[in-house]
Design an enzyme around this catalytic site. Structure first.
Site, PDB file in Angstrom:
ATOM      1  N   GLU A 217     -40.612  89.392  -6.267  1.00  0.00           N
ATOM      2  CA  GLU A 217     -39.488  88.573  -6.725  1.00  0.00           C
ATOM      3  C   GLU A 217     -38.620  88.060  -5.580  1.00  0.00           C
ATOM      4  OE1 GLU A 217     -38.692  87.569  -9.794  1.00  0.00           O
ATOM      5  OE2 GLU A 217     -40.414  88.546 -10.732  1.00  0.00           O
ATOM      6  N   ASP A 218     -39.227  87.331  -4.676  1.00  0.00           N
ATOM      7  CA  ASP A 218     -38.486  86.661  -3.606  1.00  0.00           C
ATOM      8  C   ASP A 218     -37.885  87.602  -2.567  1.00  0.00           C
ATOM      9  OD1 ASP A 218     -39.066  84.215  -4.502  1.00  0.00           O
ATOM     10  OD2 ASP A 218     -37.158  83.858  -5.497  1.00  0.00           O
ATOM     11  N   ALA A 219     -38.268  88.862  -2.604  1.00  0.00           N
ATOM     12  CA  ALA A 219     -37.773  89.737  -1.551  1.00  0.00           C
ATOM     13  C   ALA A 219     -38.571  89.462  -0.284  1.00  0.00           C
ATOM     14  CB  ALA A 219     -37.919  91.187  -1.972  1.00  0.00           C
TER      15      ALA A 219
END
Lengths: 600, 377
Positions: A217-219
């Site tokens: 998730e976009d980390a």
């Protein structure tokens, strides 16, 4: 007869509207009329509109006749040799400005190849269909429109080298990037606007793969080695200002180390950094609570002072100190005066910000993410040639967002970095994808940008080939250090005795009504009680009249103001908010009588 | 085997026992049946709400959470005569508030035998529909010299409604205050005023008034739609008026249903309202594709009807009935409740949840409910 409107005011009628408009346009091109005059004939409603007002937005276009642009090779040669300028082209009628009215009747070709005899104008560059910020997006024409504008927005928040004289300025809340770089994958706009002089990012190696689920998730997973070498490191500047204000009665604030008898005196320790003049030394390392500028103010109510404080001065302490959670180094101290001639002290505090978990990074394609873990360099996967990526980006960010430009930048960046040249990725006019791939292939790399990589922890080869390349990454100004907040104990409000609100006040995190409901729904009555006991108080209650009693600490006993000394008083624990409500009910002239009952 | 089932008669509801019976394999020993029933009984007991479970709050959360996803869509009927019905969140709010006037009243009229098979269904439906004079008027003209108003009627409409012009004239005469004479010719009604002062003015006033005169059908019913449901015909109406509907003998009085809660209460009683609340809410949730356990809705319906009359979930309805002053004061208009409580000397026994949260005492729910009782020797 056709009606003519000048700036939407009726001025008269003409017989031949098309000729009339043509004449205005040609005279403007000849320079007989100002370049900002626009005219258009609307066939449907049979009206001619002439616009001369200021404040219209106009845009320049190359004039085209019979499918041929007015601009020629000769013009371009002259431009290159600096023999003519833009305004010469405008004067010659090669370039003209259209407003929205005249644009209605124009057919504008996007590229020179698209020109037909129908066309009246040609775009100066296809890039001009987007704004300045958007044209900084490399390979923008390969991206989804939404991501394009997000990419443009993100760039505005990037930390960079925003101005060269920063050291003399007292800008509020700014950061400077250490070692900013000019992008390898650049666009026309980077050259045009001297991006080299104020860059805001760094060229780094990005691998597209998952890393133990830390980049979900976009980390973003970041390499500790790169961080240690100064990747995305920045300095945060924050000015503090103190003034010697004047009050009525000739009283004035005083910037100095406050005397010990000043009301609200802190500890000696808090003033230790101050010089004789009450101002901190440059390069002093400070942490929360340390006083930066010592100051004392005259007492607030002069009249009341005469009655009670005949002896002491009772000036108030009003020093400027670092707030909760702040730290840094004093960078710069300015002594000056304000417009009223009062002494003014400005202190700029700087703080080095090393990238940490929670800092925000982004590419130029709206692919922003937050650092989720900093991995020791030895545990980062490496390629056959020993390259370790600075950042590991999650592949799940690509398909749903359709940012093909992101992938192309990585590919082009890799090629550019290996060849030691910059790659032009201007929207619609970028270097050919196939050529870039070919160059990569010639250097002995896979043309799709993938490489064999090895697990940094076990040394095993990954089954899949990993897409790895070079990209221009930006550090955004949202840093955790400015946002983290937690509290176990802390300040409370005077009226309700409940915790204060907000990070600035070191406040509590509210357990709201809906959150309360979840505890009830779970049946966890004791947890609920504990969570809400932040403002609990023990009050004496008169068994006889049911009113709150009074505790006399001197005699260590309680009495009832209504029933007297001998009334039977019990102590009751309740939320202070409820006690407050009882008081408020009393103010409605309603008697809230408490009937006490044994707990068991 | 039936003996074994009899043994569980009081422990397991009949419907579940029936289900077990049907699903039993053909050959099943008594011991096995007993084992199965024991398991069923255990499962059944486990599905009970535990003592102290805050069912109301769980219900509110269970309805409220998916309710946030509901859109403001209005539901459209396919077909020529389209009805625009309030559905979605507005309808749910309407039901739970127990509003007296609702967005779109609707009835489902089931019919008695020959009609339910489709006999004269169109005509029946049309006769129910409320028609006003303007529905029959083709043209109105006023002759200023003769002081006369001429109305020509729409013949085809007359035929559908099974009316003649003299019948209409009679209804008009009744519906309008005196002072006019009516004459009928073939499809034409002529009206002349009898009063002397300002007759022309009167005529012009009449022109507007006459359009609103009620002619036939059931008041309040603006649209009708015959629908085939299974193998019988049902008339769905927009507008609700059960009382007048029941005067028609082709209506099956046992199955007529309206979505107007107040009307249902007036005619069929509070039990019927409870069922209508459940049905109506489920209907909306179904169209929105939201799945909520029916028990939550049944609990709401029970709460709204338990006092014997319909009460909305608002400060005029069930909140007003709460015994605790503090609980009432915590929900809208607090000062009003505190002042009134002071006037009557009300006592709050702190028996419910909100009061105890306010004071920060143990709430009588879940783990806060049980106490320890010891006997002293």
């Amino acid at each position: 007869m056709t009606e003519v409107y000048l700036d939407n005011k009726f001025v008269g009628t003409i017989k031949n509207p098309e000729d009339f408009v043509d004449r205005i346009v040609s005279e403007r091109r000849m320079g007989k009329l100002p370049i900002t005059v626009n005219a258009a004939y609307n066939k449907e409603i049979d009206e001619v509109k002439v616009e001369i007002a200021s404040g219209r937005s106009v845009r320049p276009l190359i004039v085209v006749k019979d499918g041929k642009p007015y601009i020629t090779e000769k013009h371009i040669d002259q431009l290159k040799k600096n023999e003519i300028t833009w305004s010469d082209l405008v004067k010659q009628g090669v370039i003209e400005y259209l407003d929205c009215t005249e644009e209605e009747n124009a057919l504008v070709a996007f590229k020179e190849e698209d020109l037909t005899t129908e066309h009246t104008h040609l775009e100066i560059s296809p890039l001009s269909i987007v704004g300045i910020a958007t044209s900084f997006v490399p390979f923008g024409n390969y991206n989804h429109g939404v991501r394009l504008s997000q990419g443009a927005k993100n760039q505005k928040q990037a930390i960079g080298f925003y101005i060269a004289n920063y050291y003399t300025r007292m800008d509020m809340d700014v950061s400077l990037l250490h070692y900013p770089q000019y992008p390898i994958v650049k666009t026309l706009m980077h050259d045009t606007l001297d991006y080299e002089k104020h860059p805001s990012g760094q060229n780094i190696i990005v691998a597209v793969m998952s890393y133990q689920g830390y980049n979900m998730e976009d980390a973003i997973v970041i390499n500790k080695g790169s961080v240690d070498r100064g990747l995305a490191r920045s300095t945060y500047y924050r000015p503090m200002i103190a003034e010697e204000l004047r009050y009525s009665g000739g009283l004035i604030d005083e910037i100095s180390i406050p005397d010990k008898d000043v009301k609200g005196f802190r500890t000696e320790h808090d003033y230790r950094m101050l010089g004789e003049d009450g101002i901190i030394h440059p390069e002093a390392v400070i942490a929360e609570g340390d006083v930066i500028i010592g100051k004392s103010s005259p007492p607030r109510f002069l009249s009341s002072m005469d009655e009670y404080n005949l002896t002491s001065s009772s000036r108030r302490e009003s020093s400027l100190a670092l707030k909760h959670g702040e730290r840094g180094v004093v960078d710069f101290v300015v002594l000056t005066e304000n417009s009223e001639g009062n002494r003014l002290v400005q202190v700029r505090v700087r703080d080095q910000r090393i990238p940490e978990i929670g800092d925000k990074l982004t590419s130029r394609h709206g692919q922003k993410g937050v650092i989720s873990i900093v991995i020791p360099e030895e545990n980062i996967p490496f390629t056959a040639s020993g390259i370790r990526p600075d950042i590991i980006f999650s592949p799940h960010g690509i398909p749903s967002r359709m940012t093909m430009g992101h992938l192309l930048e990585s590919l082009a960046g890799k090629t550019g970095a290996l060849l030691g040249r910059r790659i032009d990725s201007t929207m619609f006019e970028s270097e050919n994808e196939e050529d870039i791939k070919k160059e990569l292939l010639e250097m002995g790399f896979a043309e799709n940008g993938t490489e064999t990589m090895y697990n940094g922890i076990t040394g095993e080869r990954y089954m899949a080939r990993i897409f790895i390349g070079e990209m221009y990454y930006l550090k955004l100004k949202h840093m955790v250090a400015n946002k983290v907040h937690s509290r176990a104990r802390g300040p409370i409000q005077l009226l309700t005795r409940q915790p204060t609100e907000g990070r600035a006040n070191e406040g509590g995190l509210r357990l709201g009504e809906m959150e309360k409901d979840t505890f009830i729904a779970h049946g966890t009555a004791l947890v609920l009680k504990e969570r809400f006991s932040a403002d609990n108080t023990i009050v004496p209650v008169c068994e006889q009249c049911g009113m709150l009693g009074i505790y006399d600490a001197r005699r260590d006993r309680s009495f009832c103001a209504v029933c007297g000394e001998d009334a039977e008083i019990s102590t009751v624990e309740m939320s202070y908010a409820f006690k407050l409500m009882l008081d408020e009910i009393k103010s409605l002239a309603v008697y809230p009588k408490l009937k006490l009952e044994g707990k068991y | 085997m039936s003996d074994i089932f009899k043994g569980y008669k009081d422990l397991i509801p009949e419907s579940i026992l029936e289900e077990v019976k049907i699903n039993l394999p053909d050959k099943c020993s008594d011991a096995k049946v007993k084992k199965i029933l024991e398991k069923v009984y255990q499962e059944y007991r486990q599905s009970f709400a535990e003592p102290g479970e805050s069912v109301g709050l769980v219900g509110a959360e269970s309805i409220g959470e998916p309710g946030t996803q509901m859109t403001l869509n209005t539901f459209h009927f396919a077909g020529v005569s389209e009805l625009n019905v309030t559905t979605g969140l507005p309808r749910i709010i309407e039901i739970f508030d127990g509003r007296k006037t609702i967005g779109t009243g609707m009835m489902e009229v089931y019919l008695k035998k020959p009609y339910s098979e489709g006999k004269d269904i169109k005509k029946l439906a049309e006769s129910i529909k409320e028609s006003k004079m303007e529905d029959f008027i083709q043209e109105i003209s006023i002759n200023i010299t003769n002081l006369q108003m001429t109305i020509s009627l729409n013949k085809s409409k007359l035929e559908i409604a099974n009316l003649k012009e003299d019948k209409i004239a009679k209804i008009l005469e009744k519906g309008i205050k005196k002072g006019f004479k009516f004459k009928t010719k073939d499809g034409i009604i002529e009206i002349t005023p009898t009063s002397k002062d300002e007759p022309l003015n009167e005529i012009y006033k009449l022109k507007e008034k006459i359009k609103d005169v009620y002619i036939s059908g059931i008041k309040g019913i603006t649209q009708v739609l015959p629908v085939k449901r299974g193998n019988e015909y049902v008339i769905v109406t927009a507008g609700s008026n059960i009382k007048d509907m029941l005067k028609h003998d082709f209506v099956d009085p046992e199955r007529i249903i309206s979505n107007d809660l107040y009307e249902m209460e007036k005619i069929f009683g509070v039990e019927a309202v409870r069922q209508v609340i459940i049905n109506e809410v489920l209907k909306v949730l179904d169209t929105q594709g939201i799945n909520i356990d029916i028990r939550h809705i049944m609990l709401v319906a029970d709460t709204m009807t338990m006092s014997g009359t319909l009460m909305g979930i608002n400060r005029y309805g069930i909140v007003k009935e709460k015994p605790s002053v503090l609980a009432r004061a915590s929900f809208e208009t607090p000062v009003k409740h505190i002042i009134n409580a002071a006037l009557t000397g009300e006592v709050d026994y702190l028996n419910s949840v909100i009061e105890n949260v306010m004071i920060n005492q143990l709430v009588p729910v879940g783990t806060g409910l049980p106490g320890l009782v010891t006997k002293t020797k």
